[in-house]
Design an enzyme around this catalytic site. Structure first.
Site, PDB file in Angstrom:
ATOM      1  N   LYS A   1     -35.468  -1.778 -46.187  1.00 26.01           N
ATOM      2  CA  LYS A   1     -34.990  -2.859 -47.053  1.00 26.01           C
ATOM      3  C   LYS A   1     -33.475  -2.791 -47.165  1.00 26.01           C
ATOM      4  O   LYS A   1     -32.899  -1.707 -47.259  1.00 26.01           O
ATOM      5  CB  LYS A   1     -35.632  -2.745 -48.438  1.00 26.01           C
ATOM      6  CG  LYS A   1     -37.087  -3.157 -48.435  1.00 26.01           C
ATOM      7  CD  LYS A   1     -37.635  -3.305 -49.839  1.00 26.01           C
ATOM      8  CE  LYS A   1     -39.093  -3.650 -49.783  1.00 26.01           C
ATOM      9  NZ  LYS A   1     -39.364  -5.085 -49.957  1.00 26.01           N
TER      10      LYS A   1
ATOM     11  N   HIS B   1     -33.352  -0.542 -54.252  1.00 25.59           N
ATOM     12  CA  HIS B   1     -32.610  -0.299 -55.492  1.00 25.59           C
ATOM     13  C   HIS B   1     -33.578   0.016 -56.627  1.00 25.59           C
ATOM     14  O   HIS B   1     -33.310   0.880 -57.458  1.00 25.59           O
ATOM     15  CB  HIS B   1     -31.781  -1.535 -55.885  1.00 25.59           C
ATOM     16  CG  HIS B   1     -30.797  -1.983 -54.854  1.00 25.59           C
ATOM     17  ND1 HIS B   1     -30.982  -3.126 -54.091  1.00 25.59           N
ATOM     18  CD2 HIS B   1     -29.612  -1.465 -54.453  1.00 25.59           C
ATOM     19  CE1 HIS B   1     -29.951  -3.283 -53.281  1.00 25.59           C
ATOM     20  NE2 HIS B   1     -29.101  -2.293 -53.465  1.00 25.59           N
TER      21      HIS B   1
ATOM     22  N   LEU C   1     -30.412  -7.232 -55.470  1.00 27.43           N
ATOM     23  CA  LEU C   1     -31.280  -6.055 -55.564  1.00 27.43           C
ATOM     24  C   LEU C   1     -32.654  -6.282 -54.947  1.00 27.43           C
ATOM     25  O   LEU C   1     -33.200  -7.381 -55.002  1.00 27.43           O
ATOM     26  CB  LEU C   1     -31.419  -5.659 -57.041  1.00 27.43           C
ATOM     27  CG  LEU C   1     -30.087  -5.366 -57.744  1.00 27.43           C
ATOM     28  CD1 LEU C   1     -30.330  -5.031 -59.211  1.00 27.43           C
ATOM     29  CD2 LEU C   1     -29.308  -4.256 -57.065  1.00 27.43           C
ATOM     30  N   HIS C   2     -33.191  -5.208 -54.383  1.00 24.79           N
ATOM     31  CA  HIS C   2     -34.531  -5.217 -53.778  1.00 24.79           C
ATOM     32  C   HIS C   2     -35.224  -3.915 -54.179  1.00 24.79           C
ATOM     33  O   HIS C   2     -34.639  -3.077 -54.895  1.00 24.79           O
ATOM     34  CB  HIS C   2     -34.416  -5.370 -52.268  1.00 24.79           C
ATOM     35  CG  HIS C   2     -33.456  -4.401 -51.638  1.00 24.79           C
ATOM     36  ND1 HIS C   2     -33.710  -3.049 -51.557  1.00 24.79           N
ATOM     37  CD2 HIS C   2     -32.222  -4.582 -51.099  1.00 24.79           C
ATOM     38  CE1 HIS C   2     -32.707  -2.443 -50.970  1.00 24.79           C
ATOM     39  NE2 HIS C   2     -31.775  -3.341 -50.694  1.00 24.79           N
ATOM     40  N   GLU C   3     -36.441  -3.715 -53.681  1.00 23.83           N
ATOM     41  CA  GLU C   3     -37.223  -2.548 -54.116  1.00 23.83           C
ATOM     42  C   GLU C   3     -36.568  -1.213 -53.761  1.00 23.83           C
ATOM     43  O   GLU C   3     -36.903  -0.193 -54.365  1.00 23.83           O
ATOM     44  CB  GLU C   3     -38.653  -2.586 -53.572  1.00 23.83           C
ATOM     45  CG  GLU C   3     -39.572  -3.576 -54.283  1.00 23.83           C
ATOM     46  CD  GLU C   3     -39.423  -4.990 -53.746  1.00 23.83           C
ATOM     47  OE1 GLU C   3     -38.655  -5.191 -52.768  1.00 23.83           O
ATOM     48  OE2 GLU C   3     -40.060  -5.895 -54.302  1.00 23.83           O
TER      49      GLU C   3
ATOM     50  N   GLY D   1     -29.570   6.320 -52.249  1.00 22.88           N
ATOM     51  CA  GLY D   1     -30.660   6.202 -51.293  1.00 22.88           C
ATOM     52  C   GLY D   1     -30.367   6.928 -49.989  1.00 22.88           C
ATOM     53  O   GLY D   1     -29.221   6.935 -49.508  1.00 22.88           O
TER      54      GLY D   1
ATOM     55  N   GLY E   1     -25.541  -5.003 -55.724  1.00 22.33           N
ATOM     56  CA  GLY E   1     -26.326  -6.161 -56.154  1.00 22.33           C
ATOM     57  C   GLY E   1     -27.195  -6.747 -55.069  1.00 22.33           C
ATOM     58  O   GLY E   1     -27.420  -6.138 -54.022  1.00 22.33           O
TER      59      GLY E   1
HETATM   60  P1  AMP Z   1     -26.076  -1.097 -51.851  1.00 23.88           P
HETATM   61  O1  AMP Z   1     -26.328  -2.104 -52.924  1.00 23.88           O
HETATM   62  O2  AMP Z   1     -26.527  -1.524 -50.500  1.00 23.88           O
HETATM   63  O3  AMP Z   1     -24.678  -0.529 -51.893  1.00 23.88           O
HETATM   64  O4  AMP Z   1     -27.033   0.144 -52.187  1.00 23.88           O
HETATM   65  C1  AMP Z   1     -27.007   0.768 -53.442  1.00 23.88           C
HETATM   66  C2  AMP Z   1     -27.848   2.026 -53.393  1.00 23.88           C
HETATM   67  O5  AMP Z   1     -29.197   1.675 -53.052  1.00 23.88           O
HETATM   68  C3  AMP Z   1     -27.373   3.029 -52.346  1.00 23.88           C
HETATM   69  O6  AMP Z   1     -27.494   4.335 -52.861  1.00 23.88           O
HETATM   70  C4  AMP Z   1     -28.334   2.783 -51.208  1.00 23.88           C
HETATM   71  O7  AMP Z   1     -28.520   3.920 -50.383  1.00 23.88           O
HETATM   72  C5  AMP Z   1     -29.613   2.459 -51.959  1.00 23.88           C
HETATM   73  N1  AMP Z   1     -30.527   1.711 -51.088  1.00 23.88           N
HETATM   74  C6  AMP Z   1     -30.277   0.543 -50.435  1.00 23.88           C
HETATM   75  N2  AMP Z   1     -31.338   0.176 -49.676  1.00 23.88           N
HETATM   76  C7  AMP Z   1     -32.272   1.144 -49.860  1.00 23.88           C
HETATM   77  C8  AMP Z   1     -33.582   1.366 -49.342  1.00 23.88           C
HETATM   78  N3  AMP Z   1     -34.155   0.518 -48.490  1.00 23.88           N
HETATM   79  N4  AMP Z   1     -34.253   2.461 -49.744  1.00 23.88           N
HETATM   80  C9  AMP Z   1     -33.692   3.348 -50.609  1.00 23.88           C
HETATM   81  N5  AMP Z   1     -32.458   3.204 -51.132  1.00 23.88           N
HETATM   82  C10 AMP Z   1     -31.752   2.134 -50.761  1.00 23.88           C
END
Ligand code: AMP
Length: 279
Positions: free
Chosen positions: A183, A37, A33-35, A146, A31
């Site tokens: 991000k 995600h 969330l940003h670009e 990601g 959660g």
């Molecule tokens: P998180 O919410 O941080 O657990 O991330 C969820 C998913 O989003 C994971 O697969 C991360 O690798 C991916 N993610 C987070 N930040 C980025 C980013 N800046 N660019 C690409 N994917 C991302």
């Protein structure tokens, strides 16, 4: 877009879709969330239906880490998912995911021992356990991760292979701020001064990427150049800088194709990670 909190509700919605012949793409997140995600959700739209999970998983946080203060904004996240075209948001409570008698874990050896696995003991046990559970609940055709979390991506691929899970893992490139900072939900912890200082991480990696492009193959040389740049920033404290095999996460002395150069750095109290893979 539907929002559900219960495992059985989520499962029955996806089951119905699959009965109708739809393919299902799944984006697990914590959660806020940003670009980054958003890019995963967009890519997942190559399926007929897209499920996003929002769950801050206590199991993957160490005792002195930021589980309690991890940023959360469920309403905003729902709007975000809707805008990006998700069909279902699964947002379970901790008690829904982990019953009081919960005692089964997915524990990977080998590639969890280096990088973030070494700095955060138990982290990947928590990640593998929650992702395996989420995969069992959603039963997607494809799941999207990601490259920002490059070790996590490799660990999930290994888990899917080792446990014969019938899910295609799709990797998505790192999404950055215009000035280069990767991000991250954790960027919200940074004050103005720290936000400026945080740029040192992407800047150091970019410098290293150019070194490698120009022919430097010696890992130690590249690693020390990265460290030198990061250490020039007073607010930055290095956790690790490593050159490893992109699949096994083993340290490499010589850089070649698919070598992962990864770093974790504290900016003040905030731990940030970034990486690049040699083409
Ligand atoms: P998180 O919410 O941080 O657990 O991330 C969820 C998913 O989003 C994971 O697969 C991360 O690798 C991916 N993610 C987070 N930040 C980025 C980013 N800046 N660019 C690409 N994917 C991302």
């Amino acid at each position: 877009m539907k929002t559900v909190f219960g495992i059985s509700e989520a499962r029955s919605i996806v089951k119905q879709w699959k009965k109708e012949g739809d393919t299902v793409g799944f984006v697990p997140t914590m959660g806020f969330l940003h670009e980054g995600h958003g890019s995963l959700i967009k890519k997942a739209r190559e399926n007929d239906k897209v499920v996003v999970s929002i769950f801050v998983n206590p199991l993957q946080f160490g005792e002195n880490e930021d589980f309690g203060r991890y940023p959360r904004d469920f309403e905003k996240d729902c709007l975000f998912c809707e805008t990006y075209g998700a069909d279902l948001v699964f947002h379970p409570d901790v008690s829904e995911m982990y019953m009081p008698d919960f005692c089964t874990f997915v524990d990977m050896t080998g590639l969890t021992q280096n990088l973030c696995g070494a700095s955060r003991p138990g982290h990947f046990r928590g990640v593998c356990t929650v992702v395996a559970k989420l995969f069992n609940i959603i039963n997607p055709d494809r799941a999207y991760f990601g490259e920002k979390d490059a070790q996590q991506l490799a660990v999930i691929r290994q888990m899917v292979q080792d446990l014969s899970m019938d899910i295609e893992i799709v990797a998505c490139p790192i999404v950055r701020e215009p000035d280069g900072l990767a991000k991250s939900s954790r960027n919200s912890y940074l004050n103005d001064e720290e936000r400026k200082a945080a740029l040192v991480l992407s800047r150091a990696l970019k410098y290293a990427e150019n070194m490698v492009k120009e022919g430097t193959k010696n890992s130690a040389e590249v690693i020390s150049a990265i460290k030198r740049i990061i250490e020039s920033e007073p607010l930055a404290h290095i956790d690790y800088v490593k050159a490893v095999d992109g699949l096994t996460m083993k340290d490499l002395e010589i850089i070649g194709p698919q070598t992962l150069i990864a770093a974790a750095v504290y900016i003040g109290k905030t731990r940030l990670i970034d990486n690049f893979t040699v083409k």
